[in-house]
Design a protein around this motif. Sequence first.
Motif, PDB file in Angstrom:
ATOM      1  N   TYR A 331      87.949  21.689 -30.184  1.00 17.47           N
ATOM      2  CA  TYR A 331      87.872  20.434 -30.922  1.00 17.47           C
ATOM      3  C   TYR A 331      89.065  19.529 -30.623  1.00 17.47           C
ATOM      4  O   TYR A 331      90.212  19.991 -30.536  1.00 17.47           O
ATOM      5  CB  TYR A 331      87.842  20.696 -32.434  1.00 17.47           C
ATOM      6  N   GLU A 332      88.759  18.238 -30.490  1.00 16.69           N
ATOM      7  CA  GLU A 332      89.764  17.189 -30.497  1.00 16.69           C
ATOM      8  C   GLU A 332      89.238  16.078 -31.398  1.00 16.69           C
ATOM      9  O   GLU A 332      88.041  16.046 -31.729  1.00 16.69           O
ATOM     10  CB  GLU A 332      90.019  16.651 -29.094  1.00 16.69           C
ATOM     11  N   PHE A 333      90.097  15.151 -31.777  1.00 27.36           N
ATOM     12  CA  PHE A 333      89.704  14.087 -32.696  1.00 27.36           C
ATOM     13  C   PHE A 333      90.317  12.774 -32.238  1.00 27.36           C
ATOM     14  O   PHE A 333      91.512  12.699 -31.964  1.00 27.36           O
ATOM     15  CB  PHE A 333      90.141  14.428 -34.125  1.00 27.36           C
ATOM     16  N   GLN A 334      89.476  11.745 -32.173  1.00 22.75           N
ATOM     17  CA  GLN A 334      89.907  10.443 -31.667  1.00 22.75           C
ATOM     18  C   GLN A 334      89.973   9.420 -32.791  1.00 22.75           C
ATOM     19  O   GLN A 334      89.039   9.300 -33.595  1.00 22.75           O
ATOM     20  CB  GLN A 334      88.947   9.956 -30.581  1.00 22.75           C
ATOM     21  N   ASP A 335      91.083   8.685 -32.849  1.00 20.41           N
ATOM     22  CA  ASP A 335      91.238   7.592 -33.797  1.00 20.41           C
ATOM     23  C   ASP A 335      90.421   6.403 -33.277  1.00 20.41           C
ATOM     24  O   ASP A 335      90.684   5.908 -32.180  1.00 20.41           O
ATOM     25  CB  ASP A 335      92.712   7.213 -33.913  1.00 20.41           C
ATOM     26  N   PRO A 336      89.403   5.943 -34.029  1.00 23.72           N
ATOM     27  CA  PRO A 336      88.555   4.866 -33.516  1.00 23.72           C
ATOM     28  C   PRO A 336      89.284   3.525 -33.407  1.00 23.72           C
ATOM     29  O   PRO A 336      88.824   2.634 -32.691  1.00 23.72           O
ATOM     30  CB  PRO A 336      87.411   4.792 -34.540  1.00 23.72           C
ATOM     31  N   SER A 337      90.398   3.369 -34.092  1.00 26.79           N
ATOM     32  CA  SER A 337      91.086   2.080 -34.082  1.00 26.79           C
ATOM     33  C   SER A 337      91.950   1.878 -32.838  1.00 26.79           C
ATOM     34  O   SER A 337      92.037   0.767 -32.312  1.00 26.79           O
ATOM     35  CB  SER A 337      91.947   1.929 -35.340  1.00 26.79           C
ATOM     36  N   ASP A 338      92.585   2.951 -32.360  1.00 34.37           N
ATOM     37  CA  ASP A 338      93.461   2.771 -31.199  1.00 34.37           C
ATOM     38  C   ASP A 338      93.193   3.753 -30.062  1.00 34.37           C
ATOM     39  O   ASP A 338      93.873   3.714 -29.029  1.00 34.37           O
ATOM     40  CB  ASP A 338      94.937   2.869 -31.616  1.00 34.37           C
TER      41      ASP A 338
END
Length: 533
Positions: A331-338
């Motif tokens: 798992y990884e997680f991406q910040d949708p804003s930046d």
Amino acid sequence: MAAWPGERRFAAGRAHLESVQRQKLALLLRKVAACEAGQRQGVAAHWQWETFAEQVPVSDYDHWRDPVDRARESGGNALIQSPVVRYQPTSGSTSAIKWIPYTRHFLSELDNAISPWIVDLYRQFPRLRQGRHYWSMSWVPTSLRDNMREDINDDIQLMSMGKRLLAGATQAVPQDVSLARTSEDSLFATLAYLISDSSLSMMSIWSPTFGLGLLKSMAMWREELAEVLATGSWGNRMLGSNTQSCPRSPRGAELLRQWDGRLSADFFMALWPSLALVSAWDTAASGPWARQLHALLPQAAFQGKGLWATEGVVTIPYQGQHALAYRSHVYEFQDPSDGTIYAPWELEQGQQVMPLLSTGSGLLRYRLNDLVRVDGLPGGIPALTFLGRAGTTDMVGEKLTAAALDAALAEVRLPAKTLPVCTVAVEDAGEGIPGYVLLLEGESTESERVAGALDAALQQHFHYQLARNLEQLAPLRCVIHRDMRERYLQQCRERGMIEGNIKMESLQYWPGVLPLWFGHSQASARAVGEAVL
């Protein structure tokens, strides 16, 4: 119980999130590097986490479509060194059928999530030990059924052999019901078996709207169902199916014949007195429909599903929270804003992020476009709440998000006894220009007022207001209908989405011309536009 060892591993490893995830990546890289797609991408078995994150791009299904299609045609798997058990169909809000390779390695990853969930489920709801259970099938459109393998839409096949034996022994609806020639016959037969089983103790489905649809179909077919249950014969149903048996239940037939067809908690309590648990999505846009389903089945507790997609699992219900299924995939997680990407051990409470999955199907850094909030890190692993789809509709530069739509809708006073189904962005909302349509279920003559109020609220957002001022977007419309949910679901089916897996979403984009039935809006689009500009 077959699930106990998996639950013990899940509980014991929570304090070692980083090491478990790094080990899972090392195993995955060895299997990917040994196959055609991995070699073509230059994937190396010796990569560390940081190198993997630098070298492999974030992907979506279009990135994998060609190798998956070639593998399906050849009967093999080009993405990872693991035998393919089947290719599972799925769909998104705007896409047609996608085929996900279900390999043995991928199924073992899903089993790692199922074990702790099942054990925790029985701890919380001991009444499940009595009675039979209904596990929803992944309903497949009628058009795909002639080419369908026997296990393609059997959710029991997601489990290990031991759990399959356990689940099969308690299953209220036989597997072969899912192999009927049409979706309608599968639904009818499912209802026949459920009505015949007064010991039913669990109903596990995905979308609460699917559960509501089951109950509504029961009312619509109650006379035909009563005849089938009284005689033990399918009559004109299940023709061409291999299903040999038909349930017989004089009790169920009598209850149906006495029923006036109105959906009421009293009737369903009499039908299923032992029902102990309903499991379904209950967050984001599914919330109002989950509450409606629970109100009709008050004898049962209600548990919200974790975040599962056909491409993989993100969270499971565990000890009262939706815990990251950290022993399943990478798992990884991406910040949708930046666009910043975080490892799971780097997450902090309050963040809103999108999951990226690297799984035993061979899909690497696959973005789900689901938005989740980090609610904490109990026991060392993140607890995540699903907030909705993270995508943006941007037909003419309006850049509208589901979060912005939800915030605007919260400012609008909806008519009594109406529920929002969805707000749909359509390429042609009338007069040849795109626009938005709010769909409400209920009975009201206030569609013009609601449309004007929501359009005005959305114009607090610069890009939407500009698009409206330049007449690039048609004035927002509102359509209210007592059967809007079913109309919406039918439109989703016609666009190739999978029955039972269709999520209620705040905001969707539908390519093409406005469906004809939208034209029955009580509001004039132009009149609304003049009122708010």
